[in-house]
Design a protein around this motif. Structure first.
Motif, PDB file in Angstrom:
ATOM      1  N   TYR A  70      84.002 -10.622  37.880  1.00 55.68           N
ATOM      2  CA  TYR A  70      84.137 -11.898  38.577  1.00 55.68           C
ATOM      3  C   TYR A  70      85.005 -12.819  37.728  1.00 55.68           C
ATOM      4  O   TYR A  70      84.630 -13.238  36.634  1.00 55.68           O
ATOM      5  N   ILE A  71      86.184 -13.136  38.247  1.00 53.99           N
ATOM      6  CA  ILE A  71      87.170 -13.906  37.489  1.00 53.99           C
ATOM      7  C   ILE A  71      87.364 -15.266  38.149  1.00 53.99           C
ATOM      8  O   ILE A  71      87.744 -15.357  39.329  1.00 53.99           O
ATOM      9  N   LEU A  72      87.108 -16.339  37.409  1.00 55.56           N
ATOM     10  CA  LEU A  72      87.272 -17.690  37.949  1.00 55.56           C
ATOM     11  C   LEU A  72      88.728 -18.024  38.218  1.00 55.56           C
ATOM     12  O   LEU A  72      89.046 -18.822  39.097  1.00 55.56           O
ATOM     13  N   GLN A  73      89.619 -17.434  37.450  1.00 58.19           N
ATOM     14  CA  GLN A  73      91.050 -17.675  37.613  1.00 58.19           C
ATOM     15  C   GLN A  73      91.563 -17.184  38.963  1.00 58.19           C
ATOM     16  O   GLN A  73      92.591 -17.655  39.454  1.00 58.19           O
ATOM     17  N   ALA A  74      90.853 -16.253  39.552  1.00 60.34           N
ATOM     18  CA  ALA A  74      91.245 -15.694  40.854  1.00 60.34           C
ATOM     19  C   ALA A  74      90.771 -16.633  41.957  1.00 60.34           C
ATOM     20  O   ALA A  74      89.630 -16.562  42.415  1.00 60.34           O
ATOM     21  N   GLY A  75      91.662 -17.532  42.387  1.00 65.44           N
ATOM     22  CA  GLY A  75      91.283 -18.517  43.384  1.00 65.44           C
ATOM     23  C   GLY A  75      90.239 -19.464  42.823  1.00 65.44           C
ATOM     24  O   GLY A  75      90.409 -20.037  41.754  1.00 65.44           O
ATOM     25  N   LEU A  76      89.122 -19.597  43.526  1.00 66.83           N
ATOM     26  CA  LEU A  76      88.003 -20.387  43.011  1.00 66.83           C
ATOM     27  C   LEU A  76      86.917 -19.472  42.469  1.00 66.83           C
ATOM     28  O   LEU A  76      85.761 -19.849  42.362  1.00 66.83           O
ATOM     29  N   GLY A  77      87.313 -18.227  42.146  1.00 66.67           N
ATOM     30  CA  GLY A  77      86.384 -17.241  41.626  1.00 66.67           C
ATOM     31  C   GLY A  77      86.150 -16.128  42.623  1.00 66.67           C
ATOM     32  O   GLY A  77      85.796 -16.391  43.774  1.00 66.67           O
ATOM     33  N   MET A  78      86.362 -14.886  42.195  1.00 64.33           N
ATOM     34  CA  MET A  78      86.080 -13.741  43.059  1.00 64.33           C
ATOM     35  C   MET A  78      85.999 -12.472  42.223  1.00 64.33           C
ATOM     36  O   MET A  78      86.470 -12.417  41.079  1.00 64.33           O
ATOM     37  N   ASP A  79      85.388 -11.462  42.812  1.00 60.10           N
ATOM     38  CA  ASP A  79      85.291 -10.146  42.190  1.00 60.10           C
ATOM     39  C   ASP A  79      86.631  -9.444  42.363  1.00 60.10           C
ATOM     40  O   ASP A  79      87.083  -9.205  43.486  1.00 60.10           O
ATOM     41  N   VAL A  80      87.287  -9.099  41.251  1.00 62.20           N
ATOM     42  CA  VAL A  80      88.607  -8.470  41.328  1.00 62.20           C
ATOM     43  C   VAL A  80      88.521  -6.954  41.202  1.00 62.20           C
ATOM     44  O   VAL A  80      89.559  -6.276  41.167  1.00 62.20           O
ATOM     45  N   SER A  81      87.302  -6.407  41.163  1.00 61.88           N
ATOM     46  CA  SER A  81      87.145  -4.964  40.962  1.00 61.88           C
ATOM     47  C   SER A  81      87.828  -4.147  42.048  1.00 61.88           C
ATOM     48  O   SER A  81      88.333  -3.057  41.784  1.00 61.88           O
ATOM     49  N   SER A  82      87.847  -4.669  43.260  1.00 62.63           N
ATOM     50  CA  SER A  82      88.424  -3.907  44.372  1.00 62.63           C
ATOM     51  C   SER A  82      89.941  -3.842  44.309  1.00 62.63           C
ATOM     52  O   SER A  82      90.561  -3.020  44.981  1.00 62.63           O
ATOM     53  N   TYR A  83      90.558  -4.711  43.482  1.00 60.86           N
ATOM     54  CA  TYR A  83      92.017  -4.741  43.401  1.00 60.86           C
ATOM     55  C   TYR A  83      92.559  -3.834  42.295  1.00 60.86           C
ATOM     56  O   TYR A  83      93.689  -3.362  42.355  1.00 60.86           O
ATOM     57  N   TYR A  84      91.754  -3.579  41.278  1.00 59.41           N
ATOM     58  CA  TYR A  84      92.219  -2.800  40.130  1.00 59.41           C
ATOM     59  C   TYR A  84      92.690  -1.389  40.483  1.00 59.41           C
ATOM     60  O   TYR A  84      93.722  -0.935  39.984  1.00 59.41           O
ATOM     61  N   PRO A  85      91.944  -0.636  41.326  1.00 63.76           N
ATOM     62  CA  PRO A  85      92.362   0.746  41.589  1.00 63.76           C
ATOM     63  C   PRO A  85      93.786   0.873  42.145  1.00 63.76           C
ATOM     64  O   PRO A  85      94.447   1.897  41.922  1.00 63.76           O
ATOM     65  N   ALA A  86      94.251  -0.159  42.858  1.00 62.83           N
ATOM     66  CA  ALA A  86      95.601  -0.086  43.424  1.00 62.83           C
ATOM     67  C   ALA A  86      96.652   0.056  42.329  1.00 62.83           C
ATOM     68  O   ALA A  86      97.743   0.596  42.562  1.00 62.83           O
ATOM     69  N   TYR A  87      96.321  -0.399  41.105  1.00 61.48           N
ATOM     70  CA  TYR A  87      97.283  -0.320  40.004  1.00 61.48           C
ATOM     71  C   TYR A  87      97.267   1.031  39.300  1.00 61.48           C
ATOM     72  O   TYR A  87      98.027   1.250  38.356  1.00 61.48           O
ATOM     73  N   LEU A  88      96.401   1.938  39.765  1.00 58.94           N
ATOM     74  CA  LEU A  88      96.443   3.305  39.262  1.00 58.94           C
ATOM     75  C   LEU A  88      97.549   4.104  39.928  1.00 58.94           C
ATOM     76  O   LEU A  88      97.925   5.176  39.445  1.00 58.94           O
TER      77      LEU A  88
END
Length: 899
Positions: A70-88
């Motif tokens: 959960y990253i506060l920098q992402a908008g007003l805070g969100m779980d970025v785990s679902s975005y990481y796999p795309a960078y594989l």
């Protein structure tokens, strides 16, 4: 012919295709290669700049720091785990690893690799259906440089999906042909990568795969047993590929289900889905069959929907020749009629878009049609080059001319769409050239040898001419601008300076506009805005309840709106551009960096504050903006539950109303009548407004909370604006303004405003007959009475946040429970502990996290973990084990028998 048969390099079609693709790419993208421009657009294709670039900046930083969750920098805070796999995926990994200064080049290199994949793998696929030849090369080029791939490819994620789709189709054909084991293994892994890249593209491609297997089986006259077996095997491959991607599937599913998009999918209208498009929409479909630019670009686009979401069918005008040829040819007539009718049905029925894209107003699925068009072009050219049937070609050419003329006339028959005559002329020119070449090449013996190469050359020229405008006639920043202006406007330096001075937990407000709402992602601070299609539903709900109106649920922005509301969201600082004069009774300057002035919010609250009173949520959404803020100060409420009754009832404070009607001094760009019925303005010019000076005494007390209330009577619905000045301002400016709508039904606007206002201006932003100000007043409330002081004095100390974990020492000095509100947006992944014991996290105040605190001093921990993360990891382990077992030497034959 096998894929591995060797030829002299100068006779190898893959080598020639590589050279042609690279050359055509170099010509089309020379603006970005040699012209100094970045491959990004700032017009209607600005998503690349507003979303993709910001994400690349953020994920590159997170990748280097090792942060996730959960990253506060992402908008007003969100779980970025679902975005990481795309960078594989290798294409995207390049973007993640590239230094910021080389990112524009990495984006361009990635685009080239994707198009090269589409071209070469597309050729391998088409070759399996029609053998080697110029026609196969033409099909691969037509697909690679089709209108869909070039236009939607400007959205980097879509181009990745098109490359993976092409690889998917190649492996699917290998699977249908019963080819080598490693190809089916590649098929499984391609499914996994598609899941990483985009769940809904995988969803659309799964539909197409089933459709393709059925049609292929019919065309090849395969048995029902063969088709059923292949379909079952295809399902097995899809399930196995999805299992391997389980570590991504779980966070992706959670992000989707927690987002506002999930509600949009389930709540879409079903009316009219089985009624074909007509009118302007049908005209747009026909026009975009010829060229993406047939109806103009961006602001000049006159078609239905928008430039991107409108259907894209342009591949090559050779499609018309291919359809006509196979309709005329006796051996293929029935198949051609069936497939053409089927494709036309899918295109003109809204039902297709509703099923595949979840909305009938988007045609992102039409890449499937373009892929089939390219196949038809290849089959047509291969057949013509090999058979040279003069009669069929002549009849087909005649029918093509009739069809083409009828379609073009149909497009021109619509008065409400404007056809680009230059593009239409280009299409006509290429049609004539093709007609002469195809008819002449089958009749004139001297043209036999050069006929195929000539057609391929014309196709290359056509692909360049028809795609050139969508790349060149668009607004793009230079690489220099991207490095020195976009996402580098000094905010990053100001944020770094502030972090060195104050490393506590807070959000930052801005008085100026940056490149996009995702500025915080790119410039490294916890902001108040975001632009994402997967915004958490709790954030969207909160913004709908308390924030200003926006274009869609994808946009959230609290900047420059309500300083009390932002304090409730944990905002401690304000960044102002050079020369910005912040309201002095609200903000105190504390430093300068990056050309920005840094102000501290005098009304900032702890990042976590305690309520001792409770509201009933029923009816709160109908309150004015001012009353909603007062409600949030005086008590909390459960978002989706009834009042608990465990807390004292909250109530709104008593206020003082002061009329401003007598302060009016003049009207600008309009005529004004001031009488007992109010202030009426007529004869509205370009910028009509009414000025109210000398109001400083009404906003002078720093210990009061102020609001404005404006009641209007208007001849028709209109947009309005209220500008304000504070001490030191030389005039009214866009830095200090509230915009809103006034309608006949909702004719009163109320909003929190800062103390220290010296003058006001009311603007009518629409051209209407008249607008009457019936009442304009200041509402003032004692801060202590609002509940603000109690929140400010909440004993919430030693606050920290790292590794998705919030920690604080909280003291409840009453004998009753109090509700701790932590301004993170509620999601299933939050869990809380008080002194080590797990407690419930409640959804309060339309989307924030609430924890009930008993009497005394406690250590509170609020931690986020992606829901069912262990399940996702388990699915991946199971999938990998099955993959190894299935594709091992000993067990593979058993798998083949099952499939």
């Amino acid at each position: 012919m096998t894929d591995t048969k060797r030829k002299p390099i100068w006779k190898n079609e893959l080598v020639w295709l590589f050279l042609i693709t690279s050359g055509l790419f170099a010509l089309l993208y020379s603006k970005f290669i040699l012209g100094g421009f970045a491959y990004v657009f700032t017009d209607c294709g600005a998503d690349t700049l507003q979303i993709n670039y910001a994400q690349y900046e953020m994920f590159s930083s997170l990748f280097r720091s090792g942060d996730s969750g959960y990253i506060l920098q992402a908008g007003l805070g969100m779980d970025v785990s679902s975005y990481y796999p795309a960078y594989l995926i290798p294409y995207n990994l390049l973007l993640l690893l590239a230094p910021q200064r080389l990112l524009p080049w990495a984006v361009l290199a990635s685009a080239y690799l994707k198009l090269l994949t589409i071209s070469l793998v597309g050729y391998l696929f088409y070759r399996k259906l029609m053998g080697e030849g110029i026609g196969t090369m033409a099909a691969a080029l037509a697909w690679t440089f089709s209108g869909y791939v070039i236009l939607w490819g400007q959205q980097y994620g879509f181009c990745t999906c098109m490359a993976l789709f092409t690889v998917f189709m190649y492996f699917l054909q290998c699977y249908l042909n019963g080819e080598k084991r490693w190809k089916n293994a590649g098929f499984v892994l391609t499914v996994t990568m598609l899941l990483f890249a985009s769940y809904y593209f995988l969803y659309m491609i799964a539909f197409f795969a089933v459709f393709y297997v059925v049609i292929y089986s019919i065309m090849q006259k395969c048995s029902i047993k063969f088709a059923a077996g292949k379909m079952i095997g295809l399902g097995g491959i899809g399930i196995l590929g999805t299992l391997i991607g389980g570590i991504a599937l779980v966070p992706i599913a959670d992000t989707f289900l927690e987002s506002a998009r999930a509600g949009a999918v389930s709540g879409g209208s079903t009316s009219g889905l089985f009624h074909p498009y007509k009118g302007k929409t049908l005209g747009t479909i026909f026009a975009r069959f010829f060229s993406n630019q047939m109806l103009g670009i961006d602001k000049d686009y006159s078609g239905n929907l928008n430039y991107y979401e409108g259907i894209v069918l342009a591949v090559s005008i050779l499609t018309v020749f291919a359809i006509s040829y196979f309709l005329v040819k006796k051996a293929t007539r029935v198949k051609a009629i069936f497939l053409t009718a089927l494709m036309a049905f899918l295109v003109v029925m809204p039902f297709t878009s509703r099923v595949l894209v979840f909305t009938k107003n988007s045609h992102r699925w039409c890449f499937m049609i373009c892929f089939v068009e390219a196949l038809a072009i290849g089959l047509f050219l291969q057949d013509v080059f090999r058979e040279r049937n003069k009669k069929t070609v002549l009849c087909g050419g005649t029918l093509a001319t009739i069809i083409y003329a009828a379609m073009l006339a149909f497009v021109y028959s619509f008065k409400n769409i404007k056809v680009n005559n230059k593009i239409a002329a280009e299409v006509c020119a290429f049609f004539v050239v093709y007609l002469l070449l195809i008819v002449g090449g089958t009749r004139i013996r001297k043209l036999y040898r050069v006929f195929p190469a000539a057609v391929l050359l014309v196709l290359v020229c056509e692909l360049f001419a028809l795609n050139y405008p969508s790349l060149w006639h668009r607004e793009s920043p230079t690489r220099s601008q991207l490095a020195t202006e976009y996402y580098n406007d000094g905010t990053k330096d100001a944020a770094a300076y502030l972090k060195a001075q104050d490393d506590s937990l807070y959000r930052i407000e801005k008085s100026y506009k940056s490149t996009a709402e995702n500025d915080g992602m790119a410039q490294g601070y916890n902001g108040l805005s975001v632009y994402m299609s997967t915004n958490p539903s709790s954030l969207v709900r909160y913004h709908k309840m308390y924030g200003p109106e926006t274009l869609s649920v994808n946009f959230v922005d609290f900047n420059k709106d309500d300083y009390i509301r932002n304090s409730l969201l944990g905002t401690k600082y304000l960044f102002g551009s050079a020369g910005y004069n912040a309201p002095q009774k609200v903000y105190t300057p504390v430093g300068e960096a990056g050309g920005k002035t840094i102000f501290e919010n005098n009304y900032a609250l702890p990042f976590g504050y305690l309520y001792d009173k409770e509201w009933n949520a029923d009816g709160l959404e109908k309150l004015s903006g001012l009353d909603k803020t007062l409600t949030s100060l005086s008590g909390f409420y459960y978002t989706d539950a009834k009042k608990s009754g465990s807390y004292e009832d909250a109530s709104q404070p008593e206020g003082t109303d002061t009329s401003l009607m007598e302060n009016v001094s003049e009207a600008v760009d309009c005529t004004m009548e001031n009488n007992a019925d109010g202030i009426t303005v007529r004869n509205l010019g370009a910028d009509p407004n009414v000025i109210f000076p000398g109001v400083e005494s009404d906003f002078a007390d720093e210990n009061k909370l102020y609001g404005l209330s404006l009641t209007m009577d208007v001849s028709e619905d209109t947009e309005m604006a209220v500008y304000y000045q504070t001490e030191g301002d030389e005039g009214f400016s866009a830095d200090k303004v509230y915009t809103f709508s006034i309608t006949k039904k909702y004719n009163t606007w109320e909003h929190v405003v800062p103390a220290g206002i010296t003058a006001l201006r009311v603007d009518v932003s629409s051209q209407i007959d008249y607008a009457a100000i019936k009442d304009f007043e200041v509402k003032s409330y004692d801060l202590d009475a609002t509940g603000y002081t109690a929140l400010k004095n909440s004993s919430v100390t030693d606050v920290s946040y790292s590794d998705s974990t919030y920690q604080a020492q909280v003291t409840n000095d009453t004998q009753e429970n109090e509700m701790l509100c932590v301004p993170f947006f509620y999601q299933r992944g939050w869990s809380a502990r008080i002194d080590g014991e797990e407690v419930e996290v409640s959804n309060i105040n339309s989307g924030l996290c609430g924890i009930e605190i008993p009497s005394g001093t406690h250590e509170v921990v609020l931690q986020y973990e992606t829901p069912y993360r262990s399940l996702g990891l388990g699915l991946t382990i199971v999938g990998v084990v099955i993959f190894i077992l299935v594709f091992s030497q000993n067990l593979y034959k058993n798998f083949i028998k099952l499939c």
